[in-house]
Design a protein around this motif. Structure first.
Motif, PDB file in Angstrom:
ATOM      1  N   ARG A 239       7.454  -2.291  -0.884  1.00  0.00           N
ATOM      2  CA  ARG A 239       7.502  -3.744  -0.793  1.00  0.00           C
ATOM      3  C   ARG A 239       8.928  -4.230  -0.951  1.00  0.00           C
ATOM      4  O   ARG A 239       9.782  -3.572  -1.545  1.00  0.00           O
ATOM      5  N   GLY A 240       9.161  -5.454  -0.463  1.00  0.00           N
ATOM      6  CA  GLY A 240      10.458  -6.092  -0.645  1.00  0.00           C
ATOM      7  C   GLY A 240      10.359  -7.181  -1.703  1.00  0.00           C
ATOM      8  O   GLY A 240       9.715  -6.991  -2.739  1.00  0.00           O
ATOM      9  N   SER A 241      10.963  -8.334  -1.410  1.00  0.00           N
ATOM     10  CA  SER A 241      10.944  -9.453  -2.373  1.00  0.00           C
ATOM     11  C   SER A 241      10.219 -10.646  -1.749  1.00  0.00           C
ATOM     12  O   SER A 241      10.706 -11.771  -1.795  1.00  0.00           O
ATOM     13  N   GLU A 242       9.069 -10.381  -1.159  1.00  0.00           N
ATOM     14  CA  GLU A 242       8.323 -11.425  -0.462  1.00  0.00           C
ATOM     15  C   GLU A 242       7.720 -12.424  -1.450  1.00  0.00           C
ATOM     16  O   GLU A 242       7.210 -12.037  -2.501  1.00  0.00           O
ATOM     17  N   PRO A 243       7.768 -13.711  -1.121  1.00  0.00           N
ATOM     18  CA  PRO A 243       7.141 -14.730  -1.973  1.00  0.00           C
ATOM     19  C   PRO A 243       5.628 -14.712  -1.797  1.00  0.00           C
ATOM     20  O   PRO A 243       5.099 -14.086  -0.874  1.00  0.00           O
TER      21      PRO A 243
END
Length: 423
Positions: A239-243
């Motif tokens: 995963r990334g830093s998705e809201p």
């Protein structure tokens, strides 16, 4: 006297009404997609960059083809915005939404290219998000939300841009984590290889990693890379830093956009996701693909009162598993519903942008607010121009002549005229 039964409308009358509704919808959509030129546009000294070329103005009826989901090489597409527009034009597309992943950087080039073909561009973006029922960090499933804006773009662009920048920064970290996991699986992919494929300034995504895996010979094709390694349930997924998805939908609404859930058939629990996002203000969802409407999702859209949309999700990578751009032909009544919902929202965003500019008029801010418009030459304009000049400059960049006549911006003109008088 016996009760008289109400006779049902005959099939021919129902068909006639449906035909009349379709005709009205077609006129509405076509008038927006092919706007009327200014009264003097046919004069010999007309501006060279009129919105529609003469051959388009002369054309008659026919379908109005919208493409509402496409990608360029500003994210994970293969074509430049200009090449994408040209391909869409060849396929008969009249209105193209460029919806790159987590960036709107390709919109200005697309708008410039579209003006040569008499096409409209809908400034868009596909935002990466996470749906988590309890909004628990690190939990949940990936969700993509499409945002559609008017020609003026988002009304609070900096707010949206900050979110997109944070997501893109997270993509760099995510791509490195994916490579580390692949390395542990004996799949040796170099970081430099991935960033070279992505291109300068483009945040690397999974598709770029997949292409590197194909080129390095670890998999036969992109689909195999996702299925075996980097898909949502794959051993190298990261995963990334998705809201959170609800936050994304709320931001789109706050910035004057129309939100739509992308490819909901990829979700594990679509009903729960759609219900939650509808509560946050979701406007629509994709239910159509190039092979027609997807079973069950048309009914879900009805259940939650959402616009039924769709697009090709074109990336330009070629191959039999990718739909060609312009292959999802939305019904004219669907397009009419979309525009009737969107246009008042876009108009309100336009007014908000101009009022915000009136608070702090400057040459820099002027360039910023027309970044998605057709105008690039600002010679002769300055922050101390009259309110009428500034407003007309912005509107002419965003709108056709007939649309300019309908916009209520007198309040903005007065604000800017007052500012100019004080100077």
């Amino acid at each position: 006297m016996g009760n008289k039964r109400k006779s049902k409308p005959s099939r021919s009358r129902r068909k006639s009404k449906a035909s009349a509704d379709q005709a009205l919808a077609f006129d509405y959509v076509r008038a927006w997609a092919h706007p009327a030129p200014p009264p003097d546009a046919s004069a010999p000294d007309a501006a060279a960059d009129d919105f529609l070329p003469a051959q388009v103005l002369r054309c008659g009826g026919g379908e109005v083809l919208f493409e509402l989901h496409s990608h360029s090489n500003h994210s994970d597409g293969f074509l430049s915005p200009s090449a994408l527009v040209e391909r869409a034009h060849r396929n008969g597309v009249k209105v193209l939404a460029l919806t790159d992943h987590d960036t709107m950087a390709g919109i200005p080039e697309a708008v410039s290219a579209a003006s040569k073909f008499g096409m409209r561009i809908i400034p868009g973006v596909e935002i990466s998000a996470i749906y988590s029922p309890r909004e628990v960090a690190g939990a949940g499933e990936p969700v993509h939300i499409l945002a559609y804006y008017g020609m003026c773009g988002p009304s609070r662009f900096d707010e949206l841009d900050n979110m997109l920048l944070n997501i893109r920064d997270g993509r760099y970290l995510r791509a490195k984590n994916i490579l580390a996991k692949l390395n542990r699986l004996k799949v040796q992919i170099k970081w430099e290889h991935v960033t070279k494929i992505a291109g300068e300034g483009v945040a690397p995504g999974r598709l770029h990693v997949a292409r590197a895996m194909v080129e390095a010979g670890y998999v036969e094709n992109i689909r195999q890379a996702f299925n075996k390694y980097i898909g949502d349930d794959g051993p190298a997924y990261s995963r990334g830093s998705e809201p959170f998805a609800e936050t994304v939908v709320q931001l789109i609404s706050r910035t004057g956009g129309i939100s739509a859930l992308a490819h909901p058939w990829a979700l594990k629990n679509p009903d729960a996701v759609i219900r939650a996002l509808k509560g946050a203000g979701l406007n629509g969802m994709e239910v159509y693909r190039s092979d027609g409407k997807v079973d069950g999702f048309f009914e879900l859209a009805d259940k939650y009162g959402l616009l039924k949309l769709g697009g090709s999700d074109f990336h330009g990578r070629g191959g039999k598993d990718e739909s060609e751009i312009g292959t999802v032909k939305l019904a004219i009544t669907t397009l009419c519903c979309f525009l009737k919902m969107a246009r008042p929202i876009w108009s309100s965003a336009m007014k908000d942008i101009l009022l915000k500019f009136a608070e702090e008029p400057s040459a820099a801010n002027l360039r910023k607010i027309v970044k998605f418009g057709r105008l690039t030459n600002f010679d002769g304009f300055s922050p101390t121009c009259t309110g009428i000049d500034i407003v007309d400059l912005c509107l002419s960049s965003w709108l056709s002549y007939d649309e300019m006549e309908d916009v209520e911006v007198e309040e903005v003109r007065l604000e800017l005229a007052h500012y100019a008088a004080e100077r």
